[in-house]
Each structure stands twice: as C-alpha cells, then as structure tokens.
Write a protein that holds these residues in place. Sequence first.
Motif, PDB file in Angstrom:
ATOM      1  N   ASP A 114      16.924  -9.779  -3.782  1.00  0.00           N
ATOM      2  CA  ASP A 114      15.516  -9.468  -3.556  1.00  0.00           C
ATOM      3  C   ASP A 114      15.368  -8.038  -3.043  1.00  0.00           C
ATOM      4  O   ASP A 114      16.160  -7.562  -2.232  1.00  0.00           O
ATOM      5  CB  ASP A 114      14.903 -10.446  -2.549  1.00  0.00           C
ATOM      6  N   HIS A 115      14.335  -7.391  -3.529  1.00  0.00           N
ATOM      7  CA  HIS A 115      14.050  -6.012  -3.121  1.00  0.00           C
ATOM      8  C   HIS A 115      12.586  -5.923  -2.708  1.00  0.00           C
ATOM      9  O   HIS A 115      11.702  -6.357  -3.446  1.00  0.00           O
ATOM     10  CB  HIS A 115      14.327  -5.039  -4.271  1.00  0.00           C
ATOM     11  N   ALA A 116      12.338  -5.385  -1.514  1.00  0.00           N
ATOM     12  CA  ALA A 116      10.962  -5.316  -1.009  1.00  0.00           C
ATOM     13  C   ALA A 116      10.776  -4.031  -0.212  1.00  0.00           C
ATOM     14  O   ALA A 116      11.723  -3.467   0.344  1.00  0.00           O
ATOM     15  CB  ALA A 116      10.638  -6.525  -0.144  1.00  0.00           C
ATOM     16  N   ILE A 117       9.524  -3.574  -0.154  1.00  0.00           N
ATOM     17  CA  ILE A 117       9.138  -2.423   0.658  1.00  0.00           C
ATOM     18  C   ILE A 117       8.407  -2.943   1.887  1.00  0.00           C
ATOM     19  O   ILE A 117       7.437  -3.695   1.776  1.00  0.00           O
ATOM     20  CB  ILE A 117       8.236  -1.456  -0.129  1.00  0.00           C
ATOM     21  N   VAL A 118       8.883  -2.548   3.066  1.00  0.00           N
ATOM     22  CA  VAL A 118       8.346  -3.051   4.330  1.00  0.00           C
ATOM     23  C   VAL A 118       7.852  -1.877   5.166  1.00  0.00           C
ATOM     24  O   VAL A 118       8.540  -0.858   5.285  1.00  0.00           O
ATOM     25  CB  VAL A 118       9.420  -3.840   5.114  1.00  0.00           C
ATOM     26  N   LYS A 152      10.114   1.118   4.437  1.00  0.00           N
ATOM     27  CA  LYS A 152      11.554   1.027   4.200  1.00  0.00           C
ATOM     28  C   LYS A 152      11.814   0.124   3.006  1.00  0.00           C
ATOM     29  O   LYS A 152      11.111  -0.857   2.785  1.00  0.00           O
ATOM     30  CB  LYS A 152      12.264   0.437   5.430  1.00  0.00           C
ATOM     31  N   ASN A 153      12.849   0.462   2.254  1.00  0.00           N
ATOM     32  CA  ASN A 153      13.297  -0.401   1.161  1.00  0.00           C
ATOM     33  C   ASN A 153      14.316  -1.391   1.714  1.00  0.00           C
ATOM     34  O   ASN A 153      15.379  -1.005   2.197  1.00  0.00           O
ATOM     35  CB  ASN A 153      13.920   0.422   0.033  1.00  0.00           C
ATOM     36  N   TYR A 191       0.834  -1.196   0.000  1.00  0.00           N
ATOM     37  CA  TYR A 191       0.000   0.000   0.000  1.00  0.00           C
ATOM     38  C   TYR A 191       0.877   1.258   0.000  1.00  0.00           C
ATOM     39  O   TYR A 191       2.099   1.178  -0.062  1.00  0.00           O
ATOM     40  CB  TYR A 191      -0.946  -0.025   1.206  1.00  0.00           C
ATOM     41  N   SER A 192       0.251   2.402   0.114  1.00  0.00           N
ATOM     42  CA  SER A 192       0.977   3.664  -0.015  1.00  0.00           C
ATOM     43  C   SER A 192       1.790   3.972   1.244  1.00  0.00           C
ATOM     44  O   SER A 192       1.564   3.391   2.317  1.00  0.00           O
ATOM     45  CB  SER A 192      -0.003   4.810  -0.287  1.00  0.00           C
ATOM     46  N   ASP A 193       2.714   4.927   1.101  1.00  0.00           N
ATOM     47  CA  ASP A 193       3.508   5.362   2.247  1.00  0.00           C
ATOM     48  C   ASP A 193       2.623   5.990   3.313  1.00  0.00           C
ATOM     49  O   ASP A 193       2.811   5.747   4.512  1.00  0.00           O
ATOM     50  CB  ASP A 193       4.566   6.364   1.790  1.00  0.00           C
ATOM     51  N   LEU A 194       1.676   6.815   2.897  1.00  0.00           N
ATOM     52  CA  LEU A 194       0.784   7.481   3.844  1.00  0.00           C
ATOM     53  C   LEU A 194      -0.062   6.465   4.595  1.00  0.00           C
ATOM     54  O   LEU A 194      -0.319   6.615   5.797  1.00  0.00           O
ATOM     55  CB  LEU A 194      -0.112   8.478   3.097  1.00  0.00           C
ATOM     56  N   CYS A 195      -0.488   5.435   3.905  1.00  0.00           N
ATOM     57  CA  CYS A 195      -1.280   4.381   4.539  1.00  0.00           C
ATOM     58  C   CYS A 195      -0.462   3.666   5.608  1.00  0.00           C
ATOM     59  O   CYS A 195      -0.977   3.324   6.678  1.00  0.00           O
ATOM     60  CB  CYS A 195      -1.770   3.394   3.486  1.00  0.00           C
ATOM     61  N   CYS A 196       0.803   3.450   5.339  1.00  0.00           N
ATOM     62  CA  CYS A 196       1.686   2.825   6.317  1.00  0.00           C
ATOM     63  C   CYS A 196       1.797   3.684   7.576  1.00  0.00           C
ATOM     64  O   CYS A 196       1.672   3.186   8.700  1.00  0.00           O
ATOM     65  CB  CYS A 196       3.067   2.602   5.704  1.00  0.00           C
TER      66      CYS A 196
END
Length: 322
Positions: free
Chosen positions: A165-169, A158-159, A84-89
């Motif tokens: 592997d690359h993921a946004i957490v 965070k990236n 989801y979006s950064d703001l949602c996080c």
Amino acid sequence: MEDTEICIDINSDVEKYYLTTMYSIEFILGLLGNVTVISGYIFCLKKWKCSNIYLFFLSITDLFFICTLPMFVIQYANDSEWFYSDLCCKFNRYFLNCNLYLSVLYLTCISVDRYLLVRNPTKLHWFQEKRTATIICFLLWVFVTVELVPMFTFIGPKNITDNDDHAIVCVDYASSGNPRNSLIYSMFLTIVDFIFPLCIMGFCSIRTAKSLRQISAQRQRTMNLEKPHRLVILALVIFLVLFTPYHVMRNVRIASRMEGLKPSCTVHKSIKAGYAFTRPIAYLSSAINPIFYFMLGDRFRETLFSKLPFIGPRLMSQSSCT
C-alpha cells in the motif's frame, strides 16, 4: 519476531475514531459559537472596550482554525490519507499551531486587562486603550506568524509505504522533520508561548485576588469586580487543563523519535497515541473561547439576546435574575 506480534498499533484507531469525532464536534460548536460572537460584535455592539477587541481578534483566529478541521476529519476517516495539495497541508498545520498560540497570547492579554481593571477601576491604563489593544493584537499576529515560519521546513505531506500500500499522509509537526531540531524548536515554543504566558496569568490571578481582598476590606463595591477575577481564574484553568497535556506529550513524542532515546515498539506506539489524544483537547479552546464573550460583560450578552426573536426577552430576564 515476538516484538512485532505484541506491538499493537492503537494510534490508528485513536486517529480514525477519536480524532474524527472530536474534530467534528469542535467544528460544529466552534463554528456556531464564533460566527455568533463575530456577528454579535459587528451588528450588535456599538460601544467597544479593550477586552472586546482582544476577544474579537480571538474569535477571528478561532474561525480560521475551525475551517481547517473538515479536511483533517476527512483525512483521519480515510486512514490518514491526504487528498489535498502539499501547500494546503503546510498551511493547515500552520493554522493549527497559529491558532493555539494566538489563543494563549490573547487570553493572556485579557487576563492582564482584567487585572488592571480590578487594581484601579476608575483609571484607564494605556494597555486598556482601544487603539493600543488593536496594535497589540496585530503585533501578536505578526509575531506568531514569524515565529512559526521555521515550522514550514518541518511539516508537509509524507509518502508512506506499508507492504504493497502507498499513501500520502499530512503528518503532524511532532511526527515530521529531524527529531533533534524539532525538539529544540518545540521547547522554544513551549517556553515562549506557553510557560511564560502561564506565569503572567498566574501573576495576574494572584494580584487580582489580593486587590479584591483589599477592596473588600475597605468596604467598597465588590460585586462588579468579582467577575474579572473569575475570568482570570477560568483562563488559567483553560491553560492548565487544555494546553499542558498537549505540550508535555508533544515534546515526549518528538523525543521518542530520537535514535538514542528510541523506546520499544509498544511504548513508541503508546506515546504516539497519547500525543494524538491530547491534540483535540488543546484545540477544544476554539470551541470554549466564545464562553468568554458572554461572561465578560452584561452589555454584549444583553445586546445579543435582544436581537433574538421570541426567545430573546426570556433569555434577558433569566440573565438578569442570575
């Protein structure tokens, strides 16, 4: 090289299996319980008391929090990847902490209300007036919101790069930001929003017990006054059992990220997993809080039962027998 081989990352399993299971259970129970309570207050309860107002605001806060859990279930079920979006996080993490501390403060208000009821059942203290309760609930919401504004500078996605592997957490508050600043801020929240309310609730519990003993010695009615004491004790137990491990492990987790205190890989992973284990325990209060609505008074319980078809009269008869 040996250190990396024996360093087992149990946190990933805790997040994928334990957090998804606990958050799913809390979502189902919390949604059913809080929607039932809110509907009962709106459609069933005609005469509101001060305690009803505190509990109603508590249920609204819990419902906001419960609605954020499915996103985290999806995140942890997919190896912590955030879709989801950064703001949602940021807002989801905010609601987690906002609900936690509003629950603490509302339960503290309920404990004070019950103590005042036992101390002088025939007198309506200013704290027990419905208008005052509404203002206090609103001010507490504003206070916690303002208090948590600095958290927006810490939390956020965070990236994460692991090999190829690359993921946004969407990381938790204790795992983000500068550890020194986070620890100072975390200790501030622990003292103001946990230890201080805990002291108030402990005081109310002791004073309520003394007041009940005095009433009993004077051979006055005690049956209707023992229930408020049980509520204060229950709220105090919820504080100690649910919230204490979380606050201890959160501060330990932040401290473990500091350069001067950084432990070995195994200890670091164990602390991270231990902190993850305590989070759903603290958030479990959102599913437990509806119990207060049924324990607080017979009027709400009987009114709600009377609206249930078929099983309502049976539940009312069982409630009256107990």
